[in-house]
Motif scaffolding. Sequence first.
Motif, PDB file in Angstrom:
ATOM      1  N   LEU A  17       0.838  -1.188   0.000  1.00 42.39           N
ATOM      2  CA  LEU A  17       0.000   0.000   0.000  1.00 42.39           C
ATOM      3  C   LEU A  17       0.880   1.247   0.000  1.00 42.39           C
ATOM      4  CD1 LEU A  17      -2.713  -0.963   2.663  1.00 42.39           C
ATOM      5  CD2 LEU A  17      -2.631  -1.524   0.226  1.00 42.39           C
ATOM      6  N   THR A  18       0.451   2.252  -0.740  1.00 37.39           N
ATOM      7  CA  THR A  18       1.139   3.530  -0.668  1.00 37.39           C
ATOM      8  C   THR A  18       0.876   4.147   0.705  1.00 37.39           C
ATOM      9  OG1 THR A  18      -0.754   4.795  -1.497  1.00 37.39           O
ATOM     10  CG2 THR A  18       0.746   3.852  -3.144  1.00 37.39           C
ATOM     11  N   THR A  19       1.652   5.157   1.060  1.00 36.68           N
ATOM     12  CA  THR A  19       1.439   5.795   2.368  1.00 36.68           C
ATOM     13  C   THR A  19       0.045   6.422   2.443  1.00 36.68           C
ATOM     14  OG1 THR A  19       2.600   7.741   1.489  1.00 36.68           O
ATOM     15  CG2 THR A  19       3.867   6.229   2.873  1.00 36.68           C
ATOM     16  N   GLN A  20      -0.452   6.945   1.325  1.00 32.23           N
ATOM     17  CA  GLN A  20      -1.797   7.537   1.330  1.00 32.23           C
ATOM     18  C   GLN A  20      -2.861   6.454   1.483  1.00 32.23           C
ATOM     19  OE1 GLN A  20      -2.540  10.943   1.343  1.00 32.23           O
ATOM     20  NE2 GLN A  20      -4.507  10.080   1.948  1.00 32.23           N
ATOM     21  N   GLU A  21      -2.692   5.332   0.782  1.00 30.62           N
ATOM     22  CA  GLU A  21      -3.639   4.219   0.923  1.00 30.62           C
ATOM     23  C   GLU A  21      -3.636   3.691   2.349  1.00 30.62           C
ATOM     24  OE1 GLU A  21      -3.339   2.569  -3.699  1.00 30.62           O
ATOM     25  OE2 GLU A  21      -2.080   1.710  -2.115  1.00 30.62           O
ATOM     26  N   SER A  22      -2.453   3.597   2.952  1.00 32.64           N
ATOM     27  CA  SER A  22      -2.345   3.132   4.339  1.00 32.64           C
ATOM     28  C   SER A  22      -2.996   4.119   5.297  1.00 32.64           C
ATOM     29  CB  SER A  22      -0.875   2.931   4.717  1.00 32.64           C
ATOM     30  OG  SER A  22      -0.293   1.912   3.944  1.00 32.64           O
ATOM     31  N   LYS A  23      -2.767   5.392   5.068  1.00 30.44           N
ATOM     32  CA  LYS A  23      -3.358   6.432   5.921  1.00 30.44           C
ATOM     33  C   LYS A  23      -4.879   6.387   5.849  1.00 30.44           C
ATOM     34  CE  LYS A  23      -3.373  11.464   6.606  1.00 30.44           C
ATOM     35  NZ  LYS A  23      -2.851  12.761   6.094  1.00 30.44           N
ATOM     36  N   ASP A  24      -5.403   6.265   4.639  1.00 31.85           N
ATOM     37  CA  ASP A  24      -6.853   6.209   4.462  1.00 31.85           C
ATOM     38  C   ASP A  24      -7.448   4.963   5.110  1.00 31.85           C
ATOM     39  OD1 ASP A  24      -6.707   8.553   3.019  1.00 31.85           O
ATOM     40  OD2 ASP A  24      -6.745   7.574   1.058  1.00 31.85           O
ATOM     41  N   LEU A  25      -6.790   3.828   4.922  1.00 30.70           N
ATOM     42  CA  LEU A  25      -7.280   2.582   5.508  1.00 30.70           C
ATOM     43  C   LEU A  25      -7.278   2.655   7.031  1.00 30.70           C
ATOM     44  CD1 LEU A  25      -8.244  -0.334   5.202  1.00 30.70           C
ATOM     45  CD2 LEU A  25      -5.846  -1.040   5.083  1.00 30.70           C
ATOM     46  N   ASP A  26      -6.198   3.141   7.598  1.00 31.46           N
ATOM     47  CA  ASP A  26      -6.097   3.274   9.052  1.00 31.46           C
ATOM     48  C   ASP A  26      -7.224   4.165   9.587  1.00 31.46           C
ATOM     49  OD1 ASP A  26      -4.235   2.733  11.443  1.00 31.46           O
ATOM     50  OD2 ASP A  26      -4.487   4.923  11.537  1.00 31.46           O
ATOM     51  N   LYS A  27      -7.467   5.272   8.920  1.00 29.41           N
ATOM     52  CA  LYS A  27      -8.528   6.203   9.329  1.00 29.41           C
ATOM     53  C   LYS A  27      -9.901   5.544   9.239  1.00 29.41           C
ATOM     54  CE  LYS A  27     -10.410  10.768   8.023  1.00 29.41           C
ATOM     55  NZ  LYS A  27     -11.706  10.352   7.451  1.00 29.41           N
ATOM     56  N   ASN A  28     -10.164   4.863   8.126  1.00 27.35           N
ATOM     57  CA  ASN A  28     -11.475   4.234   7.935  1.00 27.35           C
ATOM     58  C   ASN A  28     -11.753   3.140   8.952  1.00 27.35           C
ATOM     59  OD1 ASN A  28     -12.132   5.823   5.689  1.00 27.35           O
ATOM     60  ND2 ASN A  28     -11.127   4.425   4.263  1.00 27.35           N
ATOM     61  N   GLN A  74       7.887  -0.230   2.435  1.00 25.86           N
ATOM     62  CA  GLN A  74       8.669   0.102   3.633  1.00 25.86           C
ATOM     63  C   GLN A  74       8.144   1.351   4.353  1.00 25.86           C
ATOM     64  OE1 GLN A  74      11.452  -1.893   4.830  1.00 25.86           O
ATOM     65  NE2 GLN A  74      10.748  -0.690   6.594  1.00 25.86           N
ATOM     66  N   LYS A  75       7.785   2.386   3.604  1.00 24.99           N
ATOM     67  CA  LYS A  75       7.317   3.619   4.246  1.00 24.99           C
ATOM     68  C   LYS A  75       6.075   3.371   5.091  1.00 24.99           C
ATOM     69  CE  LYS A  75       9.218   6.984   0.976  1.00 24.99           C
ATOM     70  NZ  LYS A  75       8.899   8.074  -0.004  1.00 24.99           N
ATOM     71  N   SER A  76       5.157   2.607   4.559  1.00 22.12           N
ATOM     72  CA  SER A  76       3.941   2.294   5.319  1.00 22.12           C
ATOM     73  C   SER A  76       4.259   1.412   6.518  1.00 22.12           C
ATOM     74  CB  SER A  76       2.916   1.594   4.412  1.00 22.12           C
ATOM     75  OG  SER A  76       2.414   2.479   3.428  1.00 22.12           O
ATOM     76  N   ALA A  77       5.163   0.445   6.328  1.00 23.06           N
ATOM     77  CA  ALA A  77       5.535  -0.452   7.420  1.00 23.06           C
ATOM     78  C   ALA A  77       6.214   0.307   8.558  1.00 23.06           C
ATOM     79  CB  ALA A  77       6.448  -1.560   6.903  1.00 23.06           C
ATOM     80  N   ASP A  78       6.930   1.382   8.233  1.00 24.78           N
ATOM     81  CA  ASP A  78       7.609   2.191   9.255  1.00 24.78           C
ATOM     82  C   ASP A  78       6.621   2.990  10.102  1.00 24.78           C
ATOM     83  OD1 ASP A  78      10.087   1.322   8.429  1.00 24.78           O
ATOM     84  OD2 ASP A  78      10.473   3.060   7.141  1.00 24.78           O
ATOM     85  N   ILE A  79       5.438   3.232   9.560  1.00 25.61           N
ATOM     86  CA  ILE A  79       4.461   4.084  10.253  1.00 25.61           C
ATOM     87  C   ILE A  79       3.434   3.281  11.037  1.00 25.61           C
ATOM     88  CG2 ILE A  79       2.655   5.824   9.907  1.00 25.61           C
ATOM     89  CD1 ILE A  79       4.128   6.653   7.329  1.00 25.61           C
ATOM     90  N   TYR A  80       2.962   2.172  10.458  1.00 26.86           N
ATOM     91  CA  TYR A  80       1.814   1.467  11.038  1.00 26.86           C
ATOM     92  C   TYR A  80       2.206   0.089  11.551  1.00 26.86           C
ATOM     93  CZ  TYR A  80      -0.605   5.180   8.553  1.00 26.86           C
ATOM     94  OH  TYR A  80      -1.017   6.398   8.110  1.00 26.86           O
ATOM     95  N   ASP A  81       1.798  -0.231  12.777  1.00 24.06           N
ATOM     96  CA  ASP A  81       2.171  -1.526  13.353  1.00 24.06           C
ATOM     97  C   ASP A  81       1.382  -2.681  12.748  1.00 24.06           C
ATOM     98  OD1 ASP A  81      -0.281  -1.013  14.488  1.00 24.06           O
ATOM     99  OD2 ASP A  81       0.405  -1.020  16.564  1.00 24.06           O
ATOM    100  N   TRP A  82       0.270  -2.372  12.055  1.00 24.58           N
ATOM    101  CA  TRP A  82      -0.495  -3.437  11.411  1.00 24.58           C
ATOM    102  C   TRP A  82       0.065  -3.805  10.035  1.00 24.58           C
ATOM    103  CZ3 TRP A  82      -1.953  -1.086   6.999  1.00 24.58           C
ATOM    104  CH2 TRP A  82      -2.249   0.289   7.037  1.00 24.58           C
TER     105      TRP A  82
END
Length: 353
Positions: free
Chosen positions: A71-82, A105-113
């Motif tokens: 997932l891109t960082t934006q896709e990850s951000k949106d999913l986490d929010k939803n 990697q960028k998404s993995a660095d931000i989100y523990d899921w």
Amino acid sequence: MILFHISHTDLDGYGCQLITKEMLSKELFRKGFFYNANYGVEVKLTIKKVLNQIEDFKDDEIFLLISDLNLTTQESKDLDKNINELNANGFNIKFQVLDHHATGQKSADIYDWYYLDINRCASKIVYDYMCEEFDAFTAEEKECLSPLVDTINAVDIWLDHEIKNFEFGKVLLMMVSKAREVNNILFADLNREYRIYLLKESIKYIDERNGNILLDNALHSMKKEFLKLDKKDDTLDNLSAKYLVKSLADVKDKLTVTFKGHKGLLTYCLGGISIPANAFLKANPDFDFFIDIGRKGNASFRADGKVDVSQMAAKIAKGGGHINASGGKFDDFKETINYNDVKTYVQGKLDKI
């Protein structure tokens, strides 16, 4: 617990779903919904579709799994929010991404899921995760599944020094990518079952001497066995055509469009429709025409003497041709993964004639 599993559209992606489907058969999940997506817009649209479906299961514990898709960082951000918003409104959703692409990697660095391991294929990550988190398989089941997982791992991350698994994996790659006898747009669930059936059948040959060659030789018969509607044998092409016509007939009400009192069948991304369209119209005399739309708006029209599809093609798709066989192109068509969008679009065009 109800499972929602989104995975990629290649060997590794379907390998992940073979594993979770085995868990479903063991009733480790009460119910399962499966989706496959390629990168780009398909990922966003599929996640949106899944989140909408999850809203029907507020009283259930839900596990959302995304595998073999970074997932891109934006896709990850949106999913986490939803997901957080749904959980704040009374849902009980656990979600997990199991990925092996370095671009995650960028998404993995931000989100523990978001779990990332570039040294294993996604099938192996999912298999190990399910064994550790759910104690999913018995020793006997592991004996069966582990060789397949190791084979997918060898070819997916290109461990060509593991000669036996690598060569067998090359056949699996070809087998899954060329399993086109069941359309993956109109019949996504059937297409997935077809590919997973072939993967499970391939396990029989993994430990055999020259197993890759034996599987390659057996593949034709394996496909025919799945596609047979009865015990009568036939060529693969004929079995595929009969299977397709039966599959279309099973969902014909969903695929029906109308034109001046005539019923037609509308398909999306079916391709090569001359034989199946003719067979369907003969087997279903209450239908008078058949239209297939491609991803880029190219359209094929077929009829059986009751409607002049050359005029239809000319008026709605700037096309033409013969009375019973014509073509055209919808210049304003927008690519989608949602069949209902296509149906609404085409019916609107037909209603304006």
